[in-house]
Write an enzyme that holds these catalytic residues in place. Structure first.
Site, PDB file in Angstrom:
ATOM      1  N   CYS A 116       0.643  -1.180  -0.159  1.00 21.96           N
ATOM      2  CA  CYS A 116      -0.073   0.088   0.067  1.00 21.96           C
ATOM      3  C   CYS A 116       0.944   1.093  -0.105  1.00 21.96           C
ATOM      4  CB  CYS A 116      -0.922  -0.035   1.128  1.00 21.96           C
ATOM      5  SG  CYS A 116      -2.336   1.003   1.218  1.00 21.96           S
ATOM      6  N   HIS A 117       0.767   2.109   1.082  1.00 19.96           N
ATOM      7  CA  HIS A 117       1.600   3.276   1.241  1.00 19.96           C
ATOM      8  C   HIS A 117       3.118   3.023   1.437  1.00 19.96           C
ATOM      9  CE1 HIS A 117      -2.380   4.936   0.638  1.00 19.96           C
ATOM     10  NE2 HIS A 117      -1.743   6.102   0.439  1.00 19.96           N
TER      11      HIS A 117
END
Length: 189
Positions: free
Chosen positions: A113-114
């Site tokens: 994800c991030h």
């Protein structure tokens, strides 16, 4: 899950308040089931709090405070995402140095994800094929990565994935496979 065993493999999970709960819990469960010993490493000293999609989630005990953690005590690194967590880690010099030490030592890293925001700060994104949450595409390209929209991408000791939906179908499988290869090389040495 693949039949690879991670018996004896020590995995650091680097997180700060605001990590996406499922992006830590599900990979951690898969790693533990494969025989790895996972440890939460955090700038927080006692407990670290998760984010659960749209609200605060559970708190988890910190196993090793970041200021006491040494990359050489671990065999692999897991960098969960969430927006708050990697944004805080990437401006924490000790966290960036800890993550960078895994790349410098050619130890495997898994990020979702991030989570790649922290990888960008280490300089390790340059020249690697990676994926992430779509909003990081420009950040990763600007850092010299070849960004692709795939459920999991493995490139030179790094596995990246886009989102929680990719965890059971691709991320955990590729992470365990990558970590098992590293375990095999360590035991062969």
């Amino acid at each position: 899950m693949p039949s690879e065993t991670l018996d004896g493999l020590k995995v650091a999970i680097l997180i700060e308040d605001g990590f996406e709960q499922v992006e830590m819990e599900e990979p951690r469960k898969a790693l533990n089931q494969a025989g790895a010993k996972t440890s939460i490493v955090s700038p927080k000293h006692q407990r670290v709090r998760a984010w659960k999609f749209t609200e605060w989630g559970e708190e988890f005990p910190v196993d090793v405070p970041l200021n006491q953690a040494k990359a050489e005590d671990f065999d692999a690194l897991l960098l969960p995402g969430g927006v708050i967590n990697p944004d805080a880690l990437r401006i924490e010099p000790t966290a960036v140095a800890f993550a960078k030490a895994f790349f410098d030592a050619s130890k495997p890293v898994a990020s979702i994800c991030h989570g790649p925001w922290t990888i960008i700060e280490t300089g390790a994104a340059r020249g690697r094929r990676m994926t992430s949450w779509p909003s990081l595409r420009t950040d990763l390209k600007n850092a010299g990565a070849d960004w692709v929209d795939q459920d999991a991408v493995v490139d030179r000791g790094l596995v990246t994935s886009r989102k929680p939906d990719d965890i059971p179908t691709a991320f955990n499988k590729e992470m365990i496979k990558l970590f098992a290869e590293a375990r095999g090389r360590r035991h062969a040495a």
